[in-house]
Design a protein around this motif. Structure first.
Motif, PDB file in Angstrom:
ATOM      1  N   GLY A 143       0.804  -1.218   0.000  1.00  0.00           N
ATOM      2  CA  GLY A 143       0.000   0.000   0.000  1.00  0.00           C
ATOM      3  C   GLY A 143       0.832   1.260   0.000  1.00  0.00           C
ATOM      4  O   GLY A 143       0.350   2.329  -0.395  1.00  0.00           O
ATOM      5  N   ALA A 144       2.086   1.160   0.443  1.00  0.00           N
ATOM      6  CA  ALA A 144       3.020   2.288   0.363  1.00  0.00           C
ATOM      7  C   ALA A 144       3.696   2.323  -0.999  1.00  0.00           C
ATOM      8  O   ALA A 144       3.842   3.374  -1.627  1.00  0.00           O
ATOM      9  CB  ALA A 144       4.075   2.177   1.465  1.00  0.00           C
ATOM     10  N   MET A 145       4.108   1.153  -1.493  1.00  0.00           N
ATOM     11  CA  MET A 145       4.860   1.081  -2.743  1.00  0.00           C
ATOM     12  C   MET A 145       4.037   1.548  -3.941  1.00  0.00           C
ATOM     13  O   MET A 145       4.583   2.088  -4.902  1.00  0.00           O
ATOM     14  CB  MET A 145       5.358  -0.347  -2.946  1.00  0.00           C
ATOM     15  N   GLU A 177       7.486  11.874  -7.655  1.00  0.00           N
ATOM     16  CA  GLU A 177       8.901  12.171  -7.427  1.00  0.00           C
ATOM     17  C   GLU A 177       9.644  11.057  -6.696  1.00  0.00           C
ATOM     18  O   GLU A 177      10.879  11.092  -6.605  1.00  0.00           O
ATOM     19  CB  GLU A 177       9.043  13.464  -6.612  1.00  0.00           C
ATOM     20  N   LEU A 178       8.923  10.072  -6.166  1.00  0.00           N
ATOM     21  CA  LEU A 178       9.540   9.030  -5.346  1.00  0.00           C
ATOM     22  C   LEU A 178       9.436   7.652  -5.979  1.00  0.00           C
ATOM     23  O   LEU A 178       8.546   7.379  -6.790  1.00  0.00           O
ATOM     24  CB  LEU A 178       8.876   8.968  -3.964  1.00  0.00           C
ATOM     25  N   ILE A 179      10.358   6.769  -5.574  1.00  0.00           N
ATOM     26  CA  ILE A 179      10.220   5.326  -5.739  1.00  0.00           C
ATOM     27  C   ILE A 179      10.277   4.750  -4.325  1.00  0.00           C
ATOM     28  O   ILE A 179      11.219   5.041  -3.578  1.00  0.00           O
ATOM     29  CB  ILE A 179      11.345   4.724  -6.591  1.00  0.00           C
ATOM     30  N   ILE A 180       9.289   3.957  -3.936  1.00  0.00           N
ATOM     31  CA  ILE A 180       9.158   3.520  -2.543  1.00  0.00           C
ATOM     32  C   ILE A 180       9.332   2.008  -2.441  1.00  0.00           C
ATOM     33  O   ILE A 180       8.745   1.250  -3.219  1.00  0.00           O
ATOM     34  CB  ILE A 180       7.788   3.934  -1.967  1.00  0.00           C
ATOM     35  N   ASP A 181      10.136   1.573  -1.464  1.00  0.00           N
ATOM     36  CA  ASP A 181      10.262   0.148  -1.162  1.00  0.00           C
ATOM     37  C   ASP A 181       9.997  -0.057   0.327  1.00  0.00           C
ATOM     38  O   ASP A 181      10.224   0.859   1.141  1.00  0.00           O
ATOM     39  CB  ASP A 181      11.641  -0.375  -1.538  1.00  0.00           C
ATOM     40  N   SER A 182       9.527  -1.242   0.686  1.00  0.00           N
ATOM     41  CA  SER A 182       9.118  -1.519   2.070  1.00  0.00           C
ATOM     42  C   SER A 182       9.886  -2.719   2.628  1.00  0.00           C
ATOM     43  O   SER A 182      10.639  -3.374   1.916  1.00  0.00           O
ATOM     44  CB  SER A 182       7.605  -1.766   2.116  1.00  0.00           C
ATOM     45  N   ILE A 193      16.476  -1.152  -4.789  1.00  0.00           N
ATOM     46  CA  ILE A 193      16.100   0.257  -4.916  1.00  0.00           C
ATOM     47  C   ILE A 193      17.246   1.066  -5.526  1.00  0.00           C
ATOM     48  O   ILE A 193      17.012   2.049  -6.228  1.00  0.00           O
ATOM     49  CB  ILE A 193      15.642   0.857  -3.568  1.00  0.00           C
ATOM     50  N   ALA A 194      18.492   0.629  -5.310  1.00  0.00           N
ATOM     51  CA  ALA A 194      19.620   1.288  -5.968  1.00  0.00           C
ATOM     52  C   ALA A 194      19.494   1.144  -7.486  1.00  0.00           C
ATOM     53  O   ALA A 194      19.727   2.095  -8.239  1.00  0.00           O
ATOM     54  CB  ALA A 194      20.946   0.702  -5.486  1.00  0.00           C
ATOM     55  N   GLU A 195      19.103  -0.048  -7.953  1.00  0.00           N
ATOM     56  CA  GLU A 195      18.906  -0.241  -9.391  1.00  0.00           C
ATOM     57  C   GLU A 195      17.731   0.588  -9.887  1.00  0.00           C
ATOM     58  O   GLU A 195      17.783   1.172 -10.986  1.00  0.00           O
ATOM     59  CB  GLU A 195      18.672  -1.713  -9.722  1.00  0.00           C
ATOM     60  N   ALA A 196      16.668   0.661  -9.094  1.00  0.00           N
ATOM     61  CA  ALA A 196      15.505   1.460  -9.492  1.00  0.00           C
ATOM     62  C   ALA A 196      15.880   2.925  -9.663  1.00  0.00           C
ATOM     63  O   ALA A 196      15.455   3.579 -10.628  1.00  0.00           O
ATOM     64  CB  ALA A 196      14.395   1.316  -8.449  1.00  0.00           C
ATOM     65  N   GLY A 207      13.481   3.946   1.077  1.00  0.00           N
ATOM     66  CA  GLY A 207      13.453   2.596   1.626  1.00  0.00           C
ATOM     67  C   GLY A 207      12.950   2.631   3.054  1.00  0.00           C
ATOM     68  O   GLY A 207      13.612   3.176   3.937  1.00  0.00           O
ATOM     69  N   LEU A 208      11.786   2.037   3.292  1.00  0.00           N
ATOM     70  CA  LEU A 208      11.128   2.101   4.599  1.00  0.00           C
ATOM     71  C   LEU A 208      11.333   0.808   5.382  1.00  0.00           C
ATOM     72  O   LEU A 208      10.972  -0.275   4.913  1.00  0.00           O
ATOM     73  CB  LEU A 208       9.621   2.331   4.413  1.00  0.00           C
ATOM     74  N   ALA A 209      11.909   0.924   6.569  1.00  0.00           N
ATOM     75  CA  ALA A 209      12.010  -0.229   7.455  1.00  0.00           C
ATOM     76  C   ALA A 209      10.640  -0.557   8.024  1.00  0.00           C
ATOM     77  O   ALA A 209       9.708   0.244   7.970  1.00  0.00           O
ATOM     78  CB  ALA A 209      13.002   0.057   8.580  1.00  0.00           C
TER      79      ALA A 209
END
Length: 285
Positions: A143-145, A177-182, A193-196, A207-209
């Motif tokens: 839901g965040a991504m 403006e963002l790319i989000i990972d969880s 996410i580095a590749e993204a 990157g969200l913990a």
């Protein structure tokens, strides 16, 4: 355009991390983060719509959030059980979306959200209200991504920094403006996410913990909440980036990728790429 709404992407927090059965790993956001969602939505009388579309067990997940928000005193709660794209055309759902204070997307598979809700009237109402009203869109894990435009749809954590370790698709475009990972720390998702960001160096990676989220105001001003960390990936000053040159499966080279590690109460300005952190000697709250 000045965005009036608030986004709250959350990294997810499974009850029993060792379990593989989804019934035993229902994501439950602790009351600290839930409290912030309720506060931003206007308090315990706010109307909160729960959308468990991403989950393979939406009924159980919906009940879980009803119980979780209920512990904070919320009673104006409604589950939108959207299991097929046609369900997004439900007139009752559309009318509720026009007046609700907050939407909460559950975890699961972010592609389920985009395929069943993306591009529908329901989605258009959410986008319009986020732009024009004091409307809150919260989401955990998937839901965040899904909040970004360029959305991570999957990829291997074990194949970090190998081209092709991440797969991308189109998200709900609430915050382009963002790319989000969880689940960022526990599942070792640094590489994907580095590749993204290497694919889209004009965008910022977030990157969200687990048990950690970000309150985003005005489509720009980010404040970290929760007990873990948020990693910010800034590729705007890359001096070397082989992503476009390589074949899939080839190790990548990325130079001058800036990474910031933030925790509770730290701030990040998306447009300026500026981090504001608490002083070293500030008392811990």
């Amino acid at each position: 355009m000045n965005v009036k709404g608030t986004l709250i992407p959350i990294g997810g927090n499974e009850d029993k991390g060792a379990e593989t059965n989804e019934m035993q790993t229902l994501e439950f956001i602790d009351e600290g983060i839930l409290f912030n969602i309720v506060k931003e939505a206007g308090g315990i009388d706010a109307e909160i719509l729960i959308i468990p579309t991403a989950s393979s067990i939406p009924e159980e997940v919906g009940e879980n959030y009803i119980e979780a928000f209920g512990k904070l005193g919320c009673t104006n709660l409604f589950v939108m059980d959207i299991r097929a794209r046609k369900d997004s055309d439900n007139e009752d759902y559309i009318e509720r979306m026009k007046t609700a204070d907050c939407v909460m997307f559950s975890g699961g598979d972010q592609s389920q959200i985009t395929s069943k809700i993306g591009g529908t009237v329901l989605h258009e109402i959410m986008q319009k209200r986020y732009q024009e009203d004091a409307f809150v869109i919260a989401g955990t894990s998937a839901g965040a991504m899904c909040m970004s435009h360029e959305m991570i749809t999957g990829g291997s954590s074990q194949e970090s920094f190998i081209k092709g370790a991440v797969s991308m698709g189109k998200g709900m475009s609430f915050i382009p403006e963002l790319i989000i990972d969880s689940h960022f720390i526990r599942r070792g998702r640094f590489g994907r996410i580095a590749e993204a960001v290497a694919k889209f160096p004009n965008l910022t990676g977030l990157g969200l913990a687990e048990d950690t989220g970000v309150i985003i105001k005005n489509g720009n001003d980010c404040t970290v909440i929760g007990s873990g960390m948020v990693l910010v990936f800034d590729g705007s000053h890359l001096s070397h980036n082989t992503e476009k040159l390589l074949d899939p499966g080839t190790p990548m080279t990325i130079a001058n990728l800036a990474v910031h590690v933030l925790s509770n109460s730290d701030h990040f300005d998306i447009k300026k790429g500026k981090v504001s952190v608490l002083p070293i000697d500030a008392p811990f709250i």
